[in-house]
Design a protein around this motif. Structure first.
Motif, PDB file in Angstrom:
ATOM      1  N   VAL A 114       0.840  -1.199   0.000  1.00 22.38           N
ATOM      2  CA  VAL A 114       0.000   0.000   0.000  1.00 22.38           C
ATOM      3  C   VAL A 114       0.875   1.249   0.000  1.00 22.38           C
ATOM      4  O   VAL A 114       0.558   2.251  -0.656  1.00 22.38           O
ATOM      5  N   GLY A 115       2.012   1.185   0.701  1.00 20.80           N
ATOM      6  CA  GLY A 115       2.920   2.322   0.725  1.00 20.80           C
ATOM      7  C   GLY A 115       3.462   2.660  -0.656  1.00 20.80           C
ATOM      8  O   GLY A 115       3.570   3.839  -1.017  1.00 20.80           O
ATOM      9  N   GLN A 116       3.811   1.639  -1.435  1.00 23.49           N
ATOM     10  CA  GLN A 116       4.289   1.879  -2.798  1.00 23.49           C
ATOM     11  C   GLN A 116       3.212   2.566  -3.648  1.00 23.49           C
ATOM     12  O   GLN A 116       3.502   3.482  -4.412  1.00 23.49           O
ATOM     13  N   ILE A 117       1.995   2.067  -3.503  1.00 24.31           N
ATOM     14  CA  ILE A 117       0.886   2.644  -4.276  1.00 24.31           C
ATOM     15  C   ILE A 117       0.638   4.090  -3.863  1.00 24.31           C
ATOM     16  O   ILE A 117       0.430   4.966  -4.705  1.00 24.31           O
ATOM     17  N   MET A 118       0.697   4.348  -2.559  1.00 24.51           N
ATOM     18  CA  MET A 118       0.489   5.707  -2.063  1.00 24.51           C
ATOM     19  C   MET A 118       1.591   6.637  -2.586  1.00 24.51           C
ATOM     20  O   MET A 118       1.310   7.749  -3.051  1.00 24.51           O
ATOM     21  N   ASP A 119       2.834   6.186  -2.529  1.00 22.87           N
ATOM     22  CA  ASP A 119       3.942   7.009  -3.006  1.00 22.87           C
ATOM     23  C   ASP A 119       3.833   7.263  -4.513  1.00 22.87           C
ATOM     24  O   ASP A 119       4.073   8.383  -4.981  1.00 22.87           O
ATOM     25  N   ARG A 120       3.470   6.225  -5.269  1.00 20.10           N
ATOM     26  CA  ARG A 120       3.384   6.365  -6.724  1.00 20.10           C
ATOM     27  C   ARG A 120       2.259   7.324  -7.117  1.00 20.10           C
ATOM     28  O   ARG A 120       2.380   8.076  -8.085  1.00 20.10           O
ATOM     29  N   SER A 121       1.168   7.273  -6.376  1.00 20.32           N
ATOM     30  CA  SER A 121       0.010   8.112  -6.699  1.00 20.32           C
ATOM     31  C   SER A 121       0.154   9.541  -6.178  1.00 20.32           C
ATOM     32  O   SER A 121      -0.564  10.436  -6.616  1.00 20.32           O
ATOM     33  N   ARG A 122       1.048   9.728  -5.194  1.00 19.09           N
ATOM     34  CA  ARG A 122       1.249  11.040  -4.571  1.00 19.09           C
ATOM     35  C   ARG A 122      -0.027  11.566  -3.911  1.00 19.09           C
ATOM     36  O   ARG A 122      -0.347  12.752  -3.977  1.00 19.09           O
ATOM     37  N   VAL A 123      -0.746  10.657  -3.264  1.00 19.98           N
ATOM     38  CA  VAL A 123      -1.903  11.066  -2.473  1.00 19.98           C
ATOM     39  C   VAL A 123      -1.602  10.779  -1.003  1.00 19.98           C
ATOM     40  O   VAL A 123      -0.682  10.021  -0.682  1.00 19.98           O
ATOM     41  N   THR A 124      -2.348  11.372  -0.130  1.00 17.39           N
ATOM     42  CA  THR A 124      -2.139  11.178   1.298  1.00 17.39           C
ATOM     43  C   THR A 124      -2.684   9.821   1.737  1.00 17.39           C
ATOM     44  O   THR A 124      -3.516   9.209   1.065  1.00 17.39           O
ATOM     45  N   LYS A 125      -2.212   9.381   2.893  1.00 21.72           N
ATOM     46  CA  LYS A 125      -2.723   8.126   3.454  1.00 21.72           C
ATOM     47  C   LYS A 125      -4.214   8.206   3.697  1.00 21.72           C
ATOM     48  O   LYS A 125      -4.959   7.263   3.441  1.00 21.72           O
ATOM     49  N   GLY A 126      -4.688   9.349   4.195  1.00 23.77           N
ATOM     50  CA  GLY A 126      -6.109   9.516   4.443  1.00 23.77           C
ATOM     51  C   GLY A 126      -6.927   9.408   3.167  1.00 23.77           C
ATOM     52  O   GLY A 126      -8.004   8.796   3.166  1.00 23.77           O
ATOM     53  N   ALA A 127      -6.416  10.001   2.081  1.00 23.23           N
ATOM     54  CA  ALA A 127      -7.137   9.929   0.802  1.00 23.23           C
ATOM     55  C   ALA A 127      -7.186   8.498   0.294  1.00 23.23           C
ATOM     56  O   ALA A 127      -8.213   8.040  -0.222  1.00 23.23           O
ATOM     57  N   LEU A 128      -6.077   7.779   0.447  1.00 24.22           N
ATOM     58  CA  LEU A 128      -6.058   6.388  -0.021  1.00 24.22           C
ATOM     59  C   LEU A 128      -7.087   5.553   0.725  1.00 24.22           C
ATOM     60  O   LEU A 128      -7.882   4.830   0.111  1.00 24.22           O
ATOM     61  N   TYR A 129      -7.080   5.662   2.060  1.00 23.01           N
ATOM     62  CA  TYR A 129      -7.995   4.824   2.838  1.00 23.01           C
ATOM     63  C   TYR A 129      -9.438   5.328   2.790  1.00 23.01           C
ATOM     64  O   TYR A 129     -10.352   4.587   3.162  1.00 23.01           O
ATOM     65  N   PHE A 130      -9.647   6.535   2.322  1.00 24.17           N
ATOM     66  CA  PHE A 130     -11.013   6.991   2.068  1.00 24.17           C
ATOM     67  C   PHE A 130     -11.630   6.183   0.929  1.00 24.17           C
ATOM     68  O   PHE A 130     -12.820   5.847   0.956  1.00 24.17           O
ATOM     69  N   HIS A 131     -10.803   5.875  -0.080  1.00 26.59           N
ATOM     70  CA  HIS A 131     -11.298   5.166  -1.258  1.00 26.59           C
ATOM     71  C   HIS A 131     -11.166   3.644  -1.128  1.00 26.59           C
ATOM     72  O   HIS A 131     -12.020   2.903  -1.626  1.00 26.59           O
ATOM     73  N   PHE A 132     -10.110   3.169  -0.475  1.00 30.65           N
ATOM     74  CA  PHE A 132      -9.843   1.729  -0.402  1.00 30.65           C
ATOM     75  C   PHE A 132      -9.403   1.367   1.007  1.00 30.65           C
ATOM     76  O   PHE A 132      -8.441   1.953   1.523  1.00 30.65           O
ATOM     77  N   GLU A 133     -10.070   0.374   1.580  1.00 32.94           N
ATOM     78  CA  GLU A 133      -9.780   0.032   2.969  1.00 32.94           C
ATOM     79  C   GLU A 133      -8.571  -0.882   3.123  1.00 32.94           C
ATOM     80  O   GLU A 133      -8.055  -1.045   4.231  1.00 32.94           O
ATOM     81  N   SER A 134      -8.098  -1.501   2.026  1.00 29.76           N
ATOM     82  CA  SER A 134      -7.010  -2.467   2.123  1.00 29.76           C
ATOM     83  C   SER A 134      -6.389  -2.692   0.750  1.00 29.76           C
ATOM     84  O   SER A 134      -6.916  -2.233  -0.273  1.00 29.76           O
ATOM     85  N   LYS A 135      -5.277  -3.431   0.740  1.00 27.77           N
ATOM     86  CA  LYS A 135      -4.664  -3.797  -0.536  1.00 27.77           C
ATOM     87  C   LYS A 135      -5.597  -4.678  -1.346  1.00 27.77           C
ATOM     88  O   LYS A 135      -5.663  -4.575  -2.584  1.00 27.77           O
ATOM     89  N   GLU A 136      -6.353  -5.545  -0.658  1.00 25.01           N
ATOM     90  CA  GLU A 136      -7.328  -6.400  -1.363  1.00 25.01           C
ATOM     91  C   GLU A 136      -8.377  -5.552  -2.074  1.00 25.01           C
ATOM     92  O   GLU A 136      -8.776  -5.859  -3.198  1.00 25.01           O
ATOM     93  N   ALA A 137      -8.817  -4.485  -1.424  1.00 16.13           N
ATOM     94  CA  ALA A 137      -9.821  -3.608  -2.033  1.00 16.13           C
ATOM     95  C   ALA A 137      -9.242  -2.875  -3.238  1.00 16.13           C
ATOM     96  O   ALA A 137      -9.930  -2.670  -4.248  1.00 16.13           O
TER      97      ALA A 137
END
Length: 222
Positions: free
Chosen positions: A34-57
């Motif tokens: 999830v960290g790699q995806i967050m870094d690649r997308s350049r979005v915040t952790k809060g924004a990522l987990y707003f849209h997806f609750e887990s790597k499976e999601a």
């Protein structure tokens, strides 16, 4: 104001999916984080987990790309073996500018995910095209469409699973899958049809003619 927030949310979600597609295509499911995806997308952790609750999601969101309208049509044309080649080449080498699709095609070959339903649908799609080719007189009489489909689907899965670097390079995967066609076609197709087949053709937008076809995408195992 609400519409603006919704538009921003859609942009953020799409950015996350594109980044996830890139990471999954490069690393596979197990090594992706999830960290790699967050870094690649350049979005915040809060924004990522707003849209997806887990790597499976996130993986489920990437896999949903295979259900979209532009990946639902069987390649057209009177020669069904050409339709088959176009379809398989498109799966072997999806567009470089569509990282979500590339990631989805890597995910369905991952042992960590239960994607047997999608693999079965792919097998049925290829079997159907080969059956049509047999009815059109394009195949030799001894050919079993289901057995041949199993071979093609296995080679395709192996390409994504064992040689993902080829899929990430323009034309490299089509070159590799072309080796299969050159060995396989003389064993299954009537001699008269082989010279007319374009072994490098991919779906519309990638090469000459044809459209996408994709079995329904599975959901990753929890």
């Amino acid at each position: 104001m609400a519409q603006l927030k919704q538009a921003r949310a859609r942009v953020t979600r799409q950015r996350l999916l594109r980044a996830a597609g890139e990471v999954f295509a490069e690393c596979g499911y197990h090594r992706a984080s999830v960290g790699q995806i967050m870094d690649r997308s350049r979005v915040t952790k809060g924004a990522l987990y707003f849209h997806f609750e887990s790597k499976e999601a996130i993986a489920a969101g990437v896999l949903a790309r295979l259900q979209e309208p532009d990946v639902t049509e069987i390649p057209a044309g009177p020669v069904r073996l050409q339709a088959l080649i176009t379809l398989v080449n498109g799966y072997a080498s999806p567009p470089l500018d569509d990282p979500v699709l590339r990631g989805a095609l890597r995910l369905v070959c991952e042992p960590e995910l239960e994607c047997s339903e999608w693999q079965e649908r792919l097998h049925l799609t290829i079997t159907g095209l080969l059956t049509d080719a047999a009815h059109a007189g394009e195949l030799l009489s001894h050919v079993d469409p289901a057995d041949t489909a199993e071979l093609i689907a296995t080679v395709l899965a192996g390409l994504h699973r064992l040689a993902p670097d080829l899929v990430l390079r323009e034309h490299a995967a089509v070159d590799r899958i072309g080796i299969m066609w050159r060995h396989l076609l003389p064993s299954v197709a009537i001699p008269a049809v082989i010279p007319a087949l374009d072994l490098r053709r991919r779906p519309t937008g990638l090469a000459e003619d044809g459209e996408w076809s994709a079995p329904q995408a599975p959901q990753p195992a929890r």
